[in-house]
Design an enzyme around this catalytic site. Structure first.
Site, PDB file in Angstrom:
ATOM      1  N   MET A  11      72.974 -29.216 -57.647  1.00 53.33           N
ATOM      2  CA  MET A  11      74.143 -30.041 -57.951  1.00 53.33           C
ATOM      3  C   MET A  11      74.157 -31.287 -57.059  1.00 53.33           C
ATOM      4  SD  MET A  11      75.938 -28.477 -60.259  1.00 53.33           S
ATOM      5  CE  MET A  11      77.438 -29.454 -60.219  1.00 53.33           C
ATOM      6  N   GLY A  14      71.608 -36.247 -58.283  1.00 54.75           N
ATOM      7  CA  GLY A  14      71.464 -37.522 -58.991  1.00 54.75           C
ATOM      8  C   GLY A  14      70.662 -37.457 -60.272  1.00 54.75           C
ATOM      9  N   THR A  16      71.659 -37.105 -63.510  1.00 56.18           N
ATOM     10  CA  THR A  16      72.180 -37.945 -64.589  1.00 56.18           C
ATOM     11  C   THR A  16      71.975 -39.424 -64.265  1.00 56.18           C
ATOM     12  OG1 THR A  16      73.812 -36.235 -65.053  1.00 56.18           O
ATOM     13  CG2 THR A  16      74.226 -38.393 -66.022  1.00 56.18           C
ATOM     14  N   ASP A  85      70.086 -34.360 -70.909  1.00 55.85           N
ATOM     15  CA  ASP A  85      70.852 -34.038 -69.699  1.00 55.85           C
ATOM     16  C   ASP A  85      71.313 -32.580 -69.784  1.00 55.85           C
ATOM     17  OD1 ASP A  85      71.805 -34.872 -67.200  1.00 55.85           O
ATOM     18  OD2 ASP A  85      73.823 -35.215 -67.973  1.00 55.85           O
ATOM     19  N   GLU A  86      71.616 -31.978 -68.627  1.00 55.85           N
ATOM     20  CA  GLU A  86      72.080 -30.572 -68.584  1.00 55.85           C
ATOM     21  C   GLU A  86      71.106 -29.654 -69.329  1.00 55.85           C
ATOM     22  OE1 GLU A  86      74.615 -29.902 -66.696  1.00 55.85           O
ATOM     23  OE2 GLU A  86      75.868 -31.692 -66.671  1.00 55.85           O
TER      24      GLU A  86
END
Ligand SMILES: [Zn+2]
Length: 193
Positions: A11, A14, A16, A85-86
């Protein structure tokens, strides 16, 4: 030859932000990109947000049953890159579909995500990406103690928890937060709770 890339980190490393930078670099040269994320994370709608400011709309959000190869071959065949993303929330099948995008459409795919959930277990999508991606890169961030942070802890109302579902459904009143720690600090905190 196009490749499947997996860039992972804890987490706040950076991910994203880097994805948005890559999208910008392509677009600056007049190349189209396709930016996607799972519908799992709906708190920001279709948007990608970063802690330090920049944001953008995704091209589409996908559900676990969506066939990503089919969607991209039908609607986004002309892009120069697919950015995910994710990526931890991909299913194993969807990671294999990303590989088909790379192989059959010759479009590079860059997936960004967490390696470990808050119980220090691999996410399905990340585990498959680590197995098959052409290139794997770790994005680093640091723990409070200064060591490299690789674990993610979940806090509910300020208290660390190590039990519960992998994905929390929005709408609960609890204040949920995730923070990255080194393994040493993660287990020390867990013992203290
Ligand atoms: Zn630490």
């Amino acid at each position: 030859m196009a490749k499947l890339y997996f860039r992972y980190g804890a987490m706040g490393c950076g991910k994203t932000m880097q994805l948005l930078q890559v999208a910008f670099n392509y677009e600056e040269r007049g190349h189209k990109v396709c930016v996607i994320k799972p519908a799992t994370d709906t708190k920001n709608g279709k948007k990608l947000l970063t802690r330090i400011g920049p944001e953008r709309e995704t091209d589409f959000c996908f559900s676990p049953n969506d066939n990503l190869f089919k969607i991209v071959s039908e609607k986004y065949k002309d892009v120069h890159c697919v950015l995910v993303d994710e990526a931890q929330f991909l299913t194993k099948e969807q990671v294999d579909e990303l590989m088909q995008i790379v192989i059959k459409l010759n479009i590079p795919v860059m997936a960004y995500g967490l390696r470990l959930n808050f119980k220090a277990e691999g996410f399905e999508g990340s585990t498959r990406l680590l197995e098959v991606a052409h290139e794997v890169e770790e994005l680093k961030t640091i723990c409070d103690c200064g060591r490299k942070a690789t674990f993610n802890a979940r806090f509910i109302n300020g208290k660390m928890v190590a039990d519960g579902p992998e994905v929390l459904i929005d709408g609960s009143k609890a204040d949920v937060e995730y923070r990255a720690f080194c393994p040493g600090c993660y287990y020390k905190l867990l013992e203290e709770e």
